[in-house]
Design a protein around this motif. Structure first.
Motif, short mmCIF file in Angstrom:
data_model
loop_
_atom_site.label_atom_id
_atom_site.label_comp_id
_atom_site.label_asym_id
_atom_site.label_seq_id
_atom_site.Cartn_x
_atom_site.Cartn_y
_atom_site.Cartn_z
N ARG A 1 37.91 170.06 125.77
CA ARG A 1 36.99 168.72 125.89
C ARG A 1 37.52 167.62 126.72
O ARG A 1 37.02 166.98 127.60
N TRP B 1 30.64 166.32 123.89
CA TRP B 1 29.49 166.43 122.66
C TRP B 1 28.15 166.78 123.06
O TRP B 1 27.55 167.69 122.09
N PHE B 2 27.81 166.51 124.28
CA PHE B 2 26.36 167.18 124.56
C PHE B 2 26.55 168.51 124.89
O PHE B 2 25.43 169.11 124.51
N ARG C 1 32.74 160.77 128.63
CA ARG C 1 33.27 160.89 127.35
C ARG C 1 32.29 161.60 126.36
O ARG C 1 32.51 162.08 125.29
N LEU C 2 30.97 161.41 126.74
CA LEU C 2 30.01 162.13 125.88
C LEU C 2 29.78 163.51 126.29
O LEU C 2 29.16 164.27 125.41
N TYR C 3 30.13 163.78 127.36
CA TYR C 3 29.55 165.22 127.94
C TYR C 3 30.21 166.19 126.96
O TYR C 3 29.38 167.15 126.66
N ARG D 1 31.62 156.49 130.21
CA ARG D 1 31.01 156.74 128.93
C ARG D 1 30.17 158.01 129.06
O ARG D 1 30.32 158.71 128.10
N VAL D 2 29.58 158.32 130.09
CA VAL D 2 28.81 159.55 129.98
C VAL D 2 29.79 160.73 130.00
O VAL D 2 29.84 161.77 129.42
N VAL E 1 35.87 166.10 130.08
CA VAL E 1 35.69 164.67 130.31
C VAL E 1 36.14 164.57 131.78
O VAL E 1 35.59 163.62 132.71
#
Length: 759
Positions: free
Chosen positions: A308, A335-336, A331-333, A328-329, A312
């Motif tokens: 992960r 999880w997406f 860091r969320l990638y 932010r996107v 990122v």
């Protein structure tokens, strides 16, 4: 009447044909029973039969019959839609869950079915001896194919080896060219291996062994190697200077390794399912595909979770100027990606619950996941293209630099929207969402298509939003650069009176606001209307609000209209120093209904346009500054005139001020004579905003020149005539009191009129 009867005939025939299932109708004639008034429509319903029926009915009876048919048809359509919606909900929940539980219940059949497939295969190839022959044939076939591939690799060895280079001095085009060259040779090598194995296999193998050898060569050898070639293109594990994604060499090697084994699992899944089907075990019987799909999705989730941090880093890219939103996107990638893998697995179960196995034949779920999981590569490509394709910065200064960086970010956003739209279209194509397929599909497909169309409309709207913003902002930056006005670098706490921006730079922010608002409203209404939301109430509500504003906010309308005329008259511009009914300040911001003035001491005044009686502009075109100097009565005005002229000529040669003067500093002679001395005035003309620095420099130079020439500035004196002083006597207490009183009176007069000496 004839036209009316003809219209009723045509309408009746159309309704009867559309209803299809209703071939009889009953109408109640006045004063009769139902049994007596029953009217049977002829079958078939021809024009002559319709004329005969209509001739027996009155107009009210025909209207009643048409209403009954319309109500019946509307009821049937509503029931069909409701049934479709409930069916979709069932397949998305209970049906999909049954697609999970059924393979578990059929788990014993998996072993027996697989054993059956292998048994049928052994019987077909001739048992153990046939298996030995198969292995021997494979060694021969794949050996010949490997030899052919080796020859090709020897011939193209120079294309496959990337030369050492400096990553900082390589352009994106050169990197992609060399990587594509290596990828092409690797792909051709694999294709040669597969084609040679296929050709040799068909030539020397018995017919019963050809399918097995082709499955092994294509799915277990060829496909994983193609996937590995693509991974080497993306990650370049052995050549970090060519790496497209921002990961370490250790992470790049690990991701290539896992990409290869994911491809092996994919190839094995396809091969074993085809093998079972060829040997008498259909895919739906043992549900082997469920377990293979589950294994692949679990493996993907594990890889994403383990790496992960690398994902990122890939999403951030190599660009150091990452915005907070991009961070932010990134860091969320991961999880997406995990949610995407789980969602695709559930979608497959929904499709299986529909028993639409033909849709899964082309593996749309794997294509969708591959496309979305490689989003970092697409984003990196966009930023790289923008970085190398953006034109050079126009002009110099902070405004031009900010405009350049803003343009690059806008190009990146536009590229992302374009790629997003293309990705949506590709995903729709993967799942067969063509207009023809959607027209005959169920509620689920129509819902998915509506969502995709909704996102595409929003994408086009955002693309237009960014394009308009880019065009207007570029014009605004060009205007500000040409005029040299930068509101962000204006001196805080200055004296005011500086030159403002151009007329266009003042109006463009308002135009940008209006255009952006219009684009947001129009495309949002289009998108909502596309997914079935009635936008008529929204438009009606907007009309009511507008009407309320028109009646209840007349002052607001007055402010807006006044502001329009002030802008047409070019009464003020952003950055100019103005006075509005005694309130002075620099025009810091303008809106549709008001302007903001910042006083040079800090306070901000917000003034509605409708309350402005007049505007005095102190910053338009040029400024004349007049300075007063009081010298003693015995001073020589001509000498002072020469001093002023000399200072004016010297300032014209100072690089800091020579571009600011419109007329040099010079003397205007004696202005007046007061009780202190002679008042001599000098003046100069300059550009707005520069007068204060020039005035300060002139004061310094005049003071130094007067000191050098022995000229003193006049000072206020108080002279007291005392008779005792003329007689040579000492001051008495009364004399001292008289002197103190005279001095006090002079001081009070000075306090009462402080500007007397400076006028």
């Amino acid at each position: 009447m004839t036209h009316m009867i003809r219209l009723i005939q045509i309408t009746l025939m159309c309704l009867m044909v559309m209803s299809g299932t209703q071939t009889h109708a009953q109408v109640m004639l006045p004063g009769t029973n139902a049994s007596e008034s029953a009217v049977t429509l002829p079958d078939p319903l021809t024009t002559e039969a319709a004329n005969a029926l209509i001739s027996r009915l009155s107009d009210s009876e025909v209207r009643s019959l048409l209403l009954d048919q319309l109500n019946t048809q509307a009821t049937e359509e509503a029931e069909a839609a409701s049934a479709g919606e409930s069916e979709f909900v069932y397949h998305a929940t209970t049906g999909a869950w049954s697609s999970v539980t059924t393979p578990i219940e059929r788990l014993p059949l998996l072993y027996t079915g697989q054993a059956t497939a292998f048994s049928n295969f052994f019987d077909r190839i001739g048992g153990g001896l046939g298996l030995v022959k198969l292995l021997g044939y494979m060694i021969v076939v794949f050996g010949i194919a490997a030899a052919a591939e080796l020859v090709f690799r020897r011939l193209t060895r120079g294309w496959r080896i990337l030369p050492p280079t400096d990553a900082d001095n390589m352009t994106l085009r050169e990197t992609l060219q060399l990587l594509s060259q290596r990828l092409t040779t690797q792909v051709i090598a694999v294709v040669i291996f597969v084609l040679v194995a296929r050709t040799v296999g068909r030539t020397i193998l018995p017919d019963n062994l050809v399918p097995v050898v082709q499955l092994v060569g294509m799915y277990l050898i060829g496909f994983p190697r193609l996937f590995l070639a693509w991974a080497f293109f993306v990650f370049a594990p052995l050549n970090p200077e060519y790496r497209l994604l921002n990961v370490t060499s250790k992470e790049a090697k690990a991701l290539c390794f896992h990409n290869f084994w994911i491809a092996v699992l994919l190839g094995f899944s396809a091969a074993i399912l085809i093998f079972n089907a060829d040997n008498g075990v259909p895919m739906g019987e043992t549900r082997l595909g469920f377990w293979l799909s589950l294994s692949l999705h679990v493996y993907l989730v594990w890889v994403i979770w383990k790496y992960r941090d690398a994902m990122v880093s890939m999403m951030r890219g190599y660009d150091p100027n990452v915005t907070p939103m991009e961070n932010r996107v990134a860091r969320l990638y991961p999880w997406f990606a995990i949610v995407l893998v789980v969602l695709m697995w559930w979608v497959v179960n929904i499709v299986v619950s529909y028993e639409n196995f033909a849709l899964l034949a082309t593996n749309p779920q794997y294509k969708t996941m591959t496309l979305l999981l490689f989003a970092p590569l697409l984003d990196t490509a966009i930023r790289g293209i923008v970085r190398h394709a953006t034109p050079a910065m126009k002009g110099e200064g902070a405004v031009a630099e900010r405009a350049y960086h803003s343009t690059k970010r806008t190009y990146v956003r536009i590229g992302r929207v374009v790629v997003f739209g293309l990705v949506l279209l590709a995903i729709a194509d993967f799942w067969g969402m063509t207009p023809q397929a959607i027209a005959t599909a169920g509620v689920g497909a129509r819902l998915a298509a509506a969502v995709i169309e909704f996102l595409i409309i929003l994408s086009f709207g955002y693309l237009l939003y960014e394009a308009v913003s880019l065009f207007i902002n570029s014009k605004l930056a060009a205007e500000m650069t040409a005029s040299g006005f930068d509101p962000e670098t204006q001196e805080v706490g200055g004296d005011g009176g500086g030159a403002g921006g151009s007329r266009l730079s003042t109006v463009l922010p308002l135009i940008l606001l209006v255009c952006r608002s219009a684009i947001v409203v129009i495309f949002l209404l289009l998108a909502l209307g596309n997914i079935g939301i009635d936008t008529t109430p929204l438009l009606a509500g907007a009309g009511i609000v507008g009407l309320a504003i028109g009646f209840g906010a007349q002052k607001l309308v007055s402010d807006v209209v006044s502001g329009v005329f002030f802008l047409i008259d070019d009464a003020f511009r952003t950055g100019e120093y103005v006075e509005v009914d005694g309130t002075m300040g620099t025009v810091e911001k303008i809106s549709i209904r008001s302007m903001q003035l910042r006083h040079h001491k800090g306070p901000v005044h917000t003034i509605p346009y409708g309350e402005i009686p007049k505007i005095t502009n102190y910053s338009r075109d040029w400024v004349i500054m007049k300075l007063r100097f009081t010298v003693p009565f015995d001073s020589d005005p001509n000498q002072i005139k020469k001093i002023f002229k000399k200072i004016g000529q010297e300032l014209l040669e100072v690089p800091e001020f020579q571009e600011d003067f419109l007329a040099p500093f010079k003397s205007q002679g004696v202005l007046e004579i007061d009780d202190v001395g002679m008042v001599i005035r000098g003046k100069f003309m300059c550009k707005p905003g520069t007068q204060f620095m020039i005035r300060k420099e002139i004061y310094n130079r005049v003071s130094a020149a007067f000191a050098e020439a022995g000229i003193d500035f006049a000072r206020r004196e108080v002279r007291v005539a005392l008779p005792t002083m003329e007689q040579g006597q000492e001051l008495t207490e009364e004399d001292k009191a008289a002197i103190a009183a005279a001095a006090t009176q002079a001081a009070q007069e000075q306090i009462a009129d402080p500007g007397k000496e400076s006028r």
